[in-house]
Design a protein around this motif. Structure first.
Motif, PDB file in Angstrom:
ATOM      1  N   ALA A  93     -17.261   9.958 -12.292  1.00  0.00           N
ATOM      2  CA  ALA A  93     -18.217  10.626 -13.184  1.00  0.00           C
ATOM      3  C   ALA A  93     -17.927  10.332 -14.642  1.00  0.00           C
ATOM      4  CB  ALA A  93     -18.184  12.134 -12.939  1.00  0.00           C
ATOM      5  N   GLY A  94     -16.997   9.453 -14.899  1.00  0.00           N
ATOM      6  CA  GLY A  94     -16.668   9.147 -16.283  1.00  0.00           C
ATOM      7  C   GLY A  94     -15.603  10.096 -16.806  1.00  0.00           C
ATOM      8  N   ALA A  95     -15.373   9.963 -18.082  1.00  0.00           N
ATOM      9  CA  ALA A  95     -14.342  10.784 -18.716  1.00  0.00           C
ATOM     10  C   ALA A  95     -14.749  12.253 -18.731  1.00  0.00           C
ATOM     11  CB  ALA A  95     -14.086  10.294 -20.132  1.00  0.00           C
ATOM     12  N   THR A  96     -13.816  13.127 -18.423  1.00  0.00           N
ATOM     13  CA  THR A  96     -14.066  14.566 -18.449  1.00  0.00           C
ATOM     14  C   THR A  96     -13.795  15.107 -19.852  1.00  0.00           C
ATOM     15  OG1 THR A  96     -13.355  14.761 -16.151  1.00  0.00           O
ATOM     16  CG2 THR A  96     -13.422  16.790 -17.456  1.00  0.00           C
ATOM     17  N   PRO A  97     -14.798  15.833 -20.414  1.00  0.00           N
ATOM     18  CA  PRO A  97     -14.572  16.385 -21.757  1.00  0.00           C
ATOM     19  C   PRO A  97     -13.372  17.315 -21.789  1.00  0.00           C
ATOM     20  CG  PRO A  97     -16.866  16.630 -21.068  1.00  0.00           C
ATOM     21  CD  PRO A  97     -16.108  16.182 -19.865  1.00  0.00           C
ATOM     22  N   THR A  98     -12.666  17.275 -22.877  1.00  0.00           N
ATOM     23  CA  THR A  98     -11.507  18.150 -23.030  1.00  0.00           C
ATOM     24  C   THR A  98     -11.961  19.590 -23.225  1.00  0.00           C
ATOM     25  OG1 THR A  98     -10.257  16.345 -24.047  1.00  0.00           O
ATOM     26  CG2 THR A  98      -9.432  18.585 -24.389  1.00  0.00           C
ATOM     27  N   ALA A  99     -11.416  20.502 -22.455  1.00  0.00           N
ATOM     28  CA  ALA A  99     -11.765  21.912 -22.596  1.00  0.00           C
ATOM     29  C   ALA A  99     -11.243  22.447 -23.923  1.00  0.00           C
ATOM     30  CB  ALA A  99     -11.170  22.713 -21.434  1.00  0.00           C
ATOM     31  N   ILE A 100     -12.113  23.175 -24.623  1.00  0.00           N
ATOM     32  CA  ILE A 100     -11.754  23.733 -25.925  1.00  0.00           C
ATOM     33  C   ILE A 100     -11.822  25.253 -25.824  1.00  0.00           C
ATOM     34  CG2 ILE A 100     -12.331  23.857 -28.374  1.00  0.00           C
ATOM     35  CD1 ILE A 100     -13.612  21.102 -28.109  1.00  0.00           C
ATOM     36  N   SER A 101     -10.741  25.900 -26.068  1.00  0.00           N
ATOM     37  CA  SER A 101     -10.729  27.355 -26.003  1.00  0.00           C
ATOM     38  C   SER A 101     -11.408  27.930 -27.236  1.00  0.00           C
ATOM     39  CB  SER A 101      -9.290  27.859 -25.915  1.00  0.00           C
ATOM     40  OG  SER A 101      -8.571  27.487 -27.083  1.00  0.00           O
ATOM     41  N   PRO A 102     -11.967  29.138 -27.114  1.00  0.00           N
ATOM     42  CA  PRO A 102     -12.606  29.753 -28.284  1.00  0.00           C
ATOM     43  C   PRO A 102     -11.585  30.082 -29.364  1.00  0.00           C
ATOM     44  CG  PRO A 102     -12.467  31.310 -26.474  1.00  0.00           C
ATOM     45  CD  PRO A 102     -12.064  29.975 -25.918  1.00  0.00           C
ATOM     46  N   ASP A 103     -12.008  29.927 -30.601  1.00  0.00           N
ATOM     47  CA  ASP A 103     -11.151  30.267 -31.738  1.00  0.00           C
ATOM     48  C   ASP A 103     -11.426  31.703 -32.148  1.00  0.00           C
ATOM     49  OD1 ASP A 103      -9.945  27.752 -31.937  1.00  0.00           O
ATOM     50  OD2 ASP A 103     -11.601  26.958 -33.123  1.00  0.00           O
ATOM     51  N   ARG A 104     -10.404  32.494 -32.171  1.00  0.00           N
ATOM     52  CA  ARG A 104     -10.557  33.876 -32.601  1.00  0.00           C
ATOM     53  C   ARG A 104     -10.479  33.934 -34.118  1.00  0.00           C
ATOM     54  NH1 ARG A 104      -6.588  39.053 -31.328  1.00  0.00           N
ATOM     55  NH2 ARG A 104      -7.905  40.614 -32.376  1.00  0.00           N
ATOM     56  N   LEU A 105     -11.534  34.464 -34.726  1.00  0.00           N
ATOM     57  CA  LEU A 105     -11.591  34.555 -36.176  1.00  0.00           C
ATOM     58  C   LEU A 105     -11.091  35.909 -36.660  1.00  0.00           C
ATOM     59  CD1 LEU A 105     -15.089  32.931 -36.839  1.00  0.00           C
ATOM     60  CD2 LEU A 105     -12.881  31.831 -36.450  1.00  0.00           C
ATOM     61  N   TRP A 106     -10.433  35.900 -37.804  1.00  0.00           N
ATOM     62  CA  TRP A 106      -9.962  37.106 -38.469  1.00  0.00           C
ATOM     63  C   TRP A 106      -9.180  38.017 -37.516  1.00  0.00           C
ATOM     64  CZ3 TRP A 106     -15.648  36.748 -38.907  1.00  0.00           C
ATOM     65  CH2 TRP A 106     -16.010  35.863 -39.914  1.00  0.00           C
ATOM     66  N   PRO A 107      -8.091  37.561 -36.976  1.00  0.00           N
ATOM     67  CA  PRO A 107      -7.328  38.376 -36.020  1.00  0.00           C
ATOM     68  C   PRO A 107      -6.806  39.672 -36.615  1.00  0.00           C
ATOM     69  CG  PRO A 107      -6.061  36.449 -36.719  1.00  0.00           C
ATOM     70  CD  PRO A 107      -7.449  36.244 -37.236  1.00  0.00           C
ATOM     71  N   GLY A 108      -6.695  39.748 -37.932  1.00  0.00           N
ATOM     72  CA  GLY A 108      -6.217  40.976 -38.547  1.00  0.00           C
ATOM     73  C   GLY A 108      -7.311  41.972 -38.864  1.00  0.00           C
ATOM     74  N   LEU A 109      -8.556  41.676 -38.440  1.00  0.00           N
ATOM     75  CA  LEU A 109      -9.680  42.566 -38.731  1.00  0.00           C
ATOM     76  C   LEU A 109      -9.483  43.918 -38.051  1.00  0.00           C
ATOM     77  CD1 LEU A 109     -12.447  42.377 -40.213  1.00  0.00           C
ATOM     78  CD2 LEU A 109     -13.461  41.900 -37.974  1.00  0.00           C
ATOM     79  N   THR A 110      -9.704  44.986 -38.787  1.00  0.00           N
ATOM     80  CA  THR A 110      -9.548  46.331 -38.239  1.00  0.00           C
ATOM     81  C   THR A 110     -10.619  46.585 -37.190  1.00  0.00           C
ATOM     82  OG1 THR A 110      -8.690  47.119 -40.356  1.00  0.00           O
ATOM     83  CG2 THR A 110      -9.471  48.791 -38.779  1.00  0.00           C
ATOM     84  N   PRO A 111     -10.232  46.993 -35.986  1.00  0.00           N
ATOM     85  CA  PRO A 111     -11.227  47.264 -34.935  1.00  0.00           C
ATOM     86  C   PRO A 111     -12.216  48.336 -35.362  1.00  0.00           C
ATOM     87  CG  PRO A 111      -9.006  47.187 -34.032  1.00  0.00           C
ATOM     88  CD  PRO A 111      -8.864  47.201 -35.526  1.00  0.00           C
ATOM     89  N   ALA A 112     -13.476  48.155 -34.951  1.00  0.00           N
ATOM     90  CA  ALA A 112     -14.499  49.141 -35.276  1.00  0.00           C
ATOM     91  C   ALA A 112     -14.203  50.448 -34.552  1.00  0.00           C
ATOM     92  CB  ALA A 112     -15.872  48.622 -34.880  1.00  0.00           C
ATOM     93  N   SER A 113     -14.440  51.539 -35.220  1.00  0.00           N
ATOM     94  CA  SER A 113     -14.173  52.854 -34.635  1.00  0.00           C
ATOM     95  C   SER A 113     -15.427  53.529 -34.122  1.00  0.00           C
ATOM     96  CB  SER A 113     -13.500  53.759 -35.672  1.00  0.00           C
ATOM     97  OG  SER A 113     -14.329  53.896 -36.815  1.00  0.00           O
ATOM     98  N   SER A 114     -16.613  52.952 -34.403  1.00  0.00           N
ATOM     99  CA  SER A 114     -17.873  53.535 -33.951  1.00  0.00           C
ATOM    100  C   SER A 114     -18.849  52.410 -33.640  1.00  0.00           C
ATOM    101  CB  SER A 114     -18.454  54.466 -35.028  1.00  0.00           C
ATOM    102  OG  SER A 114     -18.706  53.735 -36.216  1.00  0.00           O
ATOM    103  N   PRO A 115     -19.879  52.681 -32.839  1.00  0.00           N
ATOM    104  CA  PRO A 115     -20.854  51.631 -32.508  1.00  0.00           C
ATOM    105  C   PRO A 115     -21.530  51.084 -33.756  1.00  0.00           C
ATOM    106  CG  PRO A 115     -21.109  53.526 -31.065  1.00  0.00           C
ATOM    107  CD  PRO A 115     -20.170  53.940 -32.162  1.00  0.00           C
ATOM    108  N   ALA A 116     -21.876  49.787 -33.693  1.00  0.00           N
ATOM    109  CA  ALA A 116     -22.531  49.148 -34.836  1.00  0.00           C
ATOM    110  C   ALA A 116     -23.932  49.697 -35.052  1.00  0.00           C
ATOM    111  CB  ALA A 116     -22.579  47.637 -34.623  1.00  0.00           C
ATOM    112  N   PHE A 117     -24.609  50.050 -33.986  1.00  0.00           N
ATOM    113  CA  PHE A 117     -25.945  50.642 -34.091  1.00  0.00           C
ATOM    114  C   PHE A 117     -26.194  51.464 -32.846  1.00  0.00           C
ATOM    115  CE2 PHE A 117     -27.700  47.790 -30.976  1.00  0.00           C
ATOM    116  CZ  PHE A 117     -26.991  46.612 -31.143  1.00  0.00           C
ATOM    117  N   GLU A 118     -27.181  52.311 -32.914  1.00  0.00           N
ATOM    118  CA  GLU A 118     -27.490  53.192 -31.798  1.00  0.00           C
ATOM    119  C   GLU A 118     -28.875  52.833 -31.289  1.00  0.00           C
ATOM    120  OE1 GLU A 118     -28.563  55.999 -29.208  1.00  0.00           O
ATOM    121  OE2 GLU A 118     -29.655  55.984 -31.095  1.00  0.00           O
ATOM    122  N   ILE A 119     -28.959  52.525 -29.994  1.00  0.00           N
ATOM    123  CA  ILE A 119     -30.248  52.116 -29.436  1.00  0.00           C
ATOM    124  C   ILE A 119     -30.639  53.001 -28.256  1.00  0.00           C
ATOM    125  CG2 ILE A 119     -29.363  50.430 -27.771  1.00  0.00           C
ATOM    126  CD1 ILE A 119     -31.617  48.551 -28.723  1.00  0.00           C
TER     127      ILE A 119
END
Length: 244
Positions: free
Chosen positions: A35-61
């Motif tokens: 099948a040809g060359a297999t693409p290299t798997a790329i893991s997701p990059d976590r952005l801003w690891p020091g970001l303070t976790p949200a304490s409440s929902p972003a919006f209410e639906i």
């Protein structure tokens, strides 16, 4: 009588020879192909690891806002025996602020046309009710639509029966272009301000929460360019409802 061991060996050799001959005659047909060359798997990059976790929902639906519909009975626990018009009248009575001046007062006014025939009956804002088992308990639930006036919005409600009481387990309103029932889900399509795209929301029954939860919220391409509904209430309503 089973063949002797020398006979079985001879048969196995003959079978192997036939298979080799067949493979040679067919060439590489049916063989493994690269099948040809297999693409290299790329893991997701976590952005801003020091970001303070949200304490409440972003919006209410309204994912978990279930309520018993007061004043409406369920004869023999059969939701088919419930009058959809009575259900909407009960909602208007329970939430007068939503159907008073400056809100959906025209919807409340047009309820007087419900039950009438001809052109007058078509002014009733209560749409046809649909029945399907969305909760998985073996009994039908009711999906109801309400034209919310003034404006061009459609309210979608889902009701189930719990302990012989009518319970609303989902509510949502927007500038709706289509509604579908699929399995345990309600799929709502709404026009987008981006030409050629639409919003698609999927609400699915959750057994732990005993409610319909918003499980998918996406923008999808629906075809060629079209006039963008920039003056549609969907832009403002959807933005306020889902944080867009």
């Amino acid at each position: 009588m089973p063949p002797s061991r020398p006979t079985r060996v001879a048969l196995a050799v003959a079978a192997a020879a036939l298979l080799a001959s067949a493979a040679a005659a067919c060439g590489d047909a049916g063989g493994l192909q690269g099948a040809g060359a297999t693409p290299t798997a790329i893991s997701p990059d976590r952005l801003w690891p020091g970001l303070t976790p949200a304490s409440s929902p972003a919006f209410e639906i309204g994912e978990l806002e279930t309520e018993v519909v007061k004043g409406v009975t369920v004869p023999d626990g059969d939701i088919h025996e419930v009058d959809p018009v009575a259900v909407v009248r009960a909602e208007i009575a329970a939430h007068p602020g939503d159907y008073g001046p400056g809100a959906y007062e025209e919807t409340a006014r047009r309820m007087t046309y419900c039950g009438k025939s001809g052109a007058a009956g078509r002014e009733c804002p209560v749409l046809k009710a649909y029945y399907r088992d969305l909760t998985g308990d073996g009994h039908d639930d009711m999906t109801l639509g309400i034209r919310q006036l003034p404006g061009n919005l459609t309210a979608v409600r889902v009701y189930t029966v719990r302990d012989h009481k009518l319970v609303q387990v989902m509510h949502y309103e927007d500038a709706v272009s289509g509604v579908e029932l699929a399995g345990r889900s309600v799929i709502i399509r709404s026009p987008s301000e981006v030409a050629g795209y639409e919003y698609r929301l999927q609400w699915t029954w959750d057994q732990q929460q005993h409610a319909m939860l918003l499980t998918h919220d996406e923008m999808l391409r629906i075809g060629g360019p079209r006039t963008s509904p920039s003056d549609s209430p969907s832009a403002s309503v959807t933005a306020s409802a889902s944080g867009r």
